[in-house]
Design an enzyme around this catalytic site. Sequence first.
Site, PDB file in Angstrom:
ATOM      1  N   HIS A   1      -2.072  -5.582   1.483  1.00  0.00           N
ATOM      2  CA  HIS A   1      -3.371  -6.231   1.286  1.00  0.00           C
ATOM      3  C   HIS A   1      -3.112  -7.590   0.673  1.00  0.00           C
ATOM      4  O   HIS A   1      -2.185  -7.753  -0.114  1.00  0.00           O
ATOM      5  CB  HIS A   1      -4.252  -5.408   0.327  1.00  0.00           C
TER       6      HIS A   1
ATOM      7  N   ASN B   1      -2.000  -0.227   7.126  1.00  0.00           N
ATOM      8  CA  ASN B   1      -1.505  -1.561   7.506  1.00  0.00           C
ATOM      9  C   ASN B   1      -0.632  -2.210   6.424  1.00  0.00           C
ATOM     10  O   ASN B   1      -0.488  -3.421   6.368  1.00  0.00           O
ATOM     11  CB  ASN B   1      -2.666  -2.468   7.936  1.00  0.00           C
TER      12      ASN B   1
ATOM     13  N   GLU C   1      -9.189 -10.409  -8.069  1.00  0.00           N
ATOM     14  CA  GLU C   1      -8.243  -9.332  -7.754  1.00  0.00           C
ATOM     15  C   GLU C   1      -7.037  -9.360  -8.697  1.00  0.00           C
ATOM     16  O   GLU C   1      -6.534  -8.299  -9.081  1.00  0.00           O
ATOM     17  CB  GLU C   1      -7.808  -9.441  -6.294  1.00  0.00           C
TER      18      GLU C   1
ATOM     19  N   LYS D   1       0.826  -1.203   0.000  1.00  0.00           N
ATOM     20  CA  LYS D   1       0.000   0.000   0.000  1.00  0.00           C
ATOM     21  C   LYS D   1       0.869   1.266   0.000  1.00  0.00           C
ATOM     22  O   LYS D   1       2.091   1.189   0.210  1.00  0.00           O
ATOM     23  CB  LYS D   1      -0.924  -0.037   1.220  1.00  0.00           C
TER      24      LYS D   1
ATOM     25  N   TYR E   1     -12.269  -2.127  -3.925  1.00  0.00           N
ATOM     26  CA  TYR E   1     -12.757  -2.435  -2.576  1.00  0.00           C
ATOM     27  C   TYR E   1     -14.283  -2.403  -2.492  1.00  0.00           C
ATOM     28  O   TYR E   1     -14.841  -2.163  -1.423  1.00  0.00           O
ATOM     29  CB  TYR E   1     -12.160  -1.444  -1.570  1.00  0.00           C
TER      30      TYR E   1
HETATM   31  P1  CMP Z   1      -7.280  -4.729   3.582  1.00  0.00           P
HETATM   32  O1  CMP Z   1      -6.797  -6.106   3.776  1.00  0.00           O
HETATM   33  O2  CMP Z   1      -6.661  -3.911   2.508  1.00  0.00           O
HETATM   34  O3  CMP Z   1      -8.863  -4.769   3.339  1.00  0.00           O
HETATM   35  C1  CMP Z   1      -9.699  -3.661   3.629  1.00  0.00           C
HETATM   36  C2  CMP Z   1      -9.004  -2.622   4.463  1.00  0.00           C
HETATM   37  O4  CMP Z   1      -9.864  -1.744   5.173  1.00  0.00           O
HETATM   38  C3  CMP Z   1      -8.198  -3.296   5.547  1.00  0.00           C
HETATM   39  O5  CMP Z   1      -7.075  -3.942   4.970  1.00  0.00           O
HETATM   40  C4  CMP Z   1      -7.890  -2.133   6.476  1.00  0.00           C
HETATM   41  O6  CMP Z   1      -6.738  -1.413   6.101  1.00  0.00           O
HETATM   42  C5  CMP Z   1      -9.100  -1.213   6.262  1.00  0.00           C
HETATM   43  N1  CMP Z   1      -9.944  -1.127   7.460  1.00  0.00           N
HETATM   44  C6  CMP Z   1     -10.177  -0.016   8.177  1.00  0.00           C
HETATM   45  N2  CMP Z   1     -11.008  -0.273   9.216  1.00  0.00           N
HETATM   46  C7  CMP Z   1     -11.295  -1.601   9.150  1.00  0.00           C
HETATM   47  C8  CMP Z   1     -12.096  -2.487   9.959  1.00  0.00           C
HETATM   48  N3  CMP Z   1     -12.765  -2.052  11.028  1.00  0.00           N
HETATM   49  N4  CMP Z   1     -12.153  -3.787   9.592  1.00  0.00           N
HETATM   50  C9  CMP Z   1     -11.506  -4.241   8.502  1.00  0.00           C
HETATM   51  N5  CMP Z   1     -10.731  -3.448   7.705  1.00  0.00           N
HETATM   52  C10 CMP Z   1     -10.620  -2.146   8.031  1.00  0.00           C
END
Ligand code: CMP
Length: 142
Positions: free
Chosen positions: A116, A113, A127, A10, A50
């Site tokens: 992904h 984070n 994807e 990311k 998303y």
């Molecule tokens: P990712 O695996 O990219 O999939 C969706 C993203 O939404 C997740 O990582 C997080 O970075 C973001 N996100 C933010 N808040 C939440 C939440 N409460 N639960 C899950 N994903 C979240």
Amino acid sequence: MFERTLAIIKPDGVRSLVIGEIIRRYEQSGLIPIAIRLTQLTKEQAKAFYQVHCNQPFFNDLTSFMSSGPIVVLALEGEGAILRHRDLMGATDPSKAAEGTIRKAFGASIDFNVVHGSDAPETAGKEIEFFFTDSDLYSRTE
Ligand code: CMP
């Protein structure tokens, strides 16, 4: 089962200069890159990627962040690739991620984070198709 999965480094990971370190971890654990691209999503593309989260309260922040700078997208291939990648990433919230995982090492918060990864074979296929055509994928098994 021999699988493919999509990984995204990311914008926070690209900004922190940990692209190489993350790919090294993939390779060392048997996740072989079969396609790699540095790109930047538009807000619309991030929303499309998303779409499954479109009703979540974090959808707008997530798609703004994901379109805020370059990302690195990779198609990875290997035995049990989907779960193996998820284990390497660690829990979505870095504060809950296990020691030694990518999110524990480099993630700042659930919103930032670092990586992904696809969560199931059907999503992995979709994807990968979102970013790559068949001719972009250099499988070692073919
Ligand atoms: P990712 O695996 O990219 O999939 C969706 C993203 O939404 C997740 O990582 C997080 O970075 C973001 N996100 C933010 N808040 C939440 C939440 N409460 N639960 C899950 N994903 C979240």
